[in-house]
Design a protein around this motif. Structure first.
Motif, short mmCIF file in Angstrom:
data_model
loop_
_atom_site.label_atom_id
_atom_site.label_comp_id
_atom_site.label_asym_id
_atom_site.label_seq_id
_atom_site.Cartn_x
_atom_site.Cartn_y
_atom_site.Cartn_z
N GLY A 91 49.12 30.00 84.85
CA GLY A 91 48.70 28.88 84.01
C GLY A 91 49.06 29.10 82.55
N VAL A 92 48.91 30.33 82.08
CA VAL A 92 49.30 30.66 80.71
C VAL A 92 50.79 30.44 80.51
CG1 VAL A 92 49.44 32.50 78.99
CG2 VAL A 92 47.39 32.29 80.41
N VAL A 93 51.59 30.87 81.49
CA VAL A 93 53.04 30.67 81.41
C VAL A 93 53.37 29.18 81.35
CG1 VAL A 93 55.22 30.98 82.64
CG2 VAL A 93 53.54 32.83 82.60
N SER A 94 52.69 28.38 82.16
CA SER A 94 52.95 26.94 82.16
C SER A 94 52.61 26.32 80.81
CB SER A 94 52.15 26.25 83.28
OG SER A 94 50.79 26.11 82.94
N ILE A 95 51.55 26.80 80.18
CA ILE A 95 51.19 26.29 78.86
C ILE A 95 52.27 26.63 77.83
CG2 ILE A 95 49.59 26.67 76.92
CD1 ILE A 95 47.34 26.72 78.93
N GLY A 96 52.82 27.83 77.93
CA GLY A 96 53.91 28.20 77.02
C GLY A 96 55.09 27.25 77.14
N PHE A 97 55.50 26.96 78.37
CA PHE A 97 56.61 26.02 78.57
C PHE A 97 56.24 24.61 78.11
CE2 PHE A 97 58.22 29.13 81.83
CZ PHE A 97 59.47 29.34 81.24
N THR A 98 54.99 24.21 78.33
CA THR A 98 54.56 22.87 77.92
C THR A 98 54.56 22.72 76.41
OG1 THR A 98 53.19 22.72 79.91
CG2 THR A 98 52.77 21.13 78.17
N LEU A 99 54.12 23.74 75.70
CA LEU A 99 54.16 23.70 74.23
C LEU A 99 55.59 23.58 73.73
CD1 LEU A 99 51.41 26.36 73.39
CD2 LEU A 99 51.26 23.87 73.10
N LEU A 100 56.50 24.28 74.40
CA LEU A 100 57.91 24.16 74.04
C LEU A 100 58.42 22.76 74.32
CD1 LEU A 100 60.53 25.52 73.09
CD2 LEU A 100 60.90 26.28 75.47
N LEU A 101 57.99 22.18 75.44
CA LEU A 101 58.38 20.81 75.77
C LEU A 101 57.88 19.84 74.71
CD1 LEU A 101 59.55 18.76 77.87
CD2 LEU A 101 57.24 18.68 78.87
N ALA A 102 56.63 20.01 74.28
CA ALA A 102 56.06 19.11 73.28
C ALA A 102 56.80 19.19 71.95
CB ALA A 102 54.59 19.45 73.07
N ARG A 103 57.36 20.35 71.64
CA ARG A 103 58.12 20.51 70.40
C ARG A 103 59.50 19.85 70.49
NH1 ARG A 103 58.44 26.54 68.31
NH2 ARG A 103 59.72 25.41 66.79
#
Length: 401
Positions: free
Chosen positions: A370-382
């Motif tokens: 889940g932490v890994v997914s959040i990292g990718f999602t934050l990158l997506l949002a940027r």
């Protein structure tokens, strides 16, 4: 297009009725037919591997034809033939030969139905979530109904139930409007070539790859729960009846969230929905890792509305906004293969030895994912702000199923 949302709801219900029988009872029915654990594992893994190829190819072909309905019908007829044949065959080889195509076809048809549902909901102004809840509702109904039927008629009833569900899929898809005739359409070969080229472009687009990583990692956090959750609860003393009561609670939460899908999207947007799904996953799996008292387990079950539904809504709405409709089935199929196939399979494979060593603490591995997914999602949002990520190409008829 009159009553389109009702017809799509029927299609979703038919699809959910198959998964509601398949997921809890199919493997058990194969064991009842005499297949060993190794043979069952070979059958399921073969289907999953081939589905990773067949799913995107079906999506590409459906987009090239600009006719998802026809491809869905072919896939559903394969399911009817496969599950129907399973009612009469007996040898392990024949069971393998009829079951694998049916399983592959179901996995390939589901994202096509999702792409049609979310795209036409946007086009005609109805709420995708109000359509999608019928798949979840059918899943719960068939969990219960299937359990009752199996109790009184035995596991031999599983194949006929799957055949009936597949036949419902055929009927419901026939009831969807046929695509309008297009004048002067290019030959299928040239359209297929163009779709393949655009698919390659899509897979070379960093934003789409980041999205796939984020969505796939988030959905793969369910690997321990789907594969070992019931087994672990039984190991710590929960009865089959208690497990049967608490398991559907997560689906009820999922249904509640889907019923408010349009409102949720307007409030948060796709990237934030994916981010919220990852955050809820961290909390949910951390709670379950420590075998908490039953009230906390029940609380964690209701969080399924976050770990699955929020993230799924974020994914399908990202595809709707970022990918042109001429690639909708392709993109949806790639998302399903990534989240329900490749990443889920790898996580399930990795979690087995961890569970053997650590028991319920293996849920913490899902927390880490889940932490890994959040990292990718934050990158997506940027990197993505609601714009289309593929441009050019001819537009298709907006009413096309």
């Amino acid at each position: 297009m009159k009553h389109l949302s009702t017809r799509l709801s029927f299609s979703q219900f038919a699809s959910g009725s198959v998964s509601g029988v398949f997921i809890p009872f199919f493997a058990a029915s194969l064991a009842w037919r005499g297949l060993s654990a190794d043979q069952i594992g070979l059958l399921l893994s073969t289907a999953l591997i081939l589905r990773a190829v067949a799913g995107p190819l079906s999506g590409i072909f459906a987009d090239a034809r600009n006719d998802r309905r026809a491809v869905m019908l072919v896939l559903y007829w394969i399911m009817v033939a496969g599950f129907g044949s399973l009612c009469v065959v007996g040898s392990p080889l024949l069971i393998f030969l009829v079951s694998v195509p049916a399983y592959i076809a179901y996995g390939a048809a589901t994202p096509l139905l999702e792409s049609v549902s979310v795209r036409l909901a946007e086009r005609f102004g109805f709420d995708y979530g109000r359509v999608r809840i019928w798949a979840s509702s059918a899943f719960v109904v068939m969990n219960v109904t299937g359990g009752i039927v199996v109790k009184f008629l035995g596991l031999g009833a599983v194949a006929p139930m799957l055949t009936i569900g597949a036949a419902l899929c055929v009927v419901s898809t026939i009831m969807l409007p046929a695509p309008p005739a297009t004048e002067g359409a290019a030959p299928l070969g040239s359209r297929l070539k163009a779709t393949l080229e655009e698919t390659k472009e899509l897979l070379r687009t960093p934003v789409f790859l980041v999205f796939l990583a984020a969505a796939s990692c988030e959905q793969a956090t369910h690997a321990f729960y789907y594969g070992y959750g019931g087994l672990h609860w039984k190991a710590i003393g929960y009865s089959e009846m208690l497990i049967g009561i608490i398991w559907p609670l997560g689906v009820f939460a999922e249904i509640a969230l889907f019923s408010q899908a349009l409102r949720v999207l307007r409030l948060f947007g796709p990237s934030k929905l994916l981010l919220m799904g990852g955050l809820v996953a961290i909390v949910r799996w951390t709670i379950l890792a420590f075998d908490p008292p039953l009230p906390l387990v029940i609380f964690a079950q209701f969080m399924h509305g976050g770990t699955f539904a929020l993230a799924h809504l974020g994914a399908v709405f990202f595809i709707l906004k970022a990918v042109p409709q001429r690639l909708s089935a392709t993109a949806q199929s790639l998302y399903f293969v990534g989240s329900q196939g490749i990443m889920m399979g790898l996580a399930t494979l990795a979690i087995g030895p961890v569970y053997s060593s650590l028991g319920g603490k293996a849920y913490l591995m899902m927390t880490a994912l889940g932490v890994v997914s959040i990292g990718f999602t934050l990158l997506l949002a940027r990197r993505w702000h609601g714009e289309a990520i593929i441009h050019g190409g001819k537009s298709e008829h907006v009413d096309t199923i």
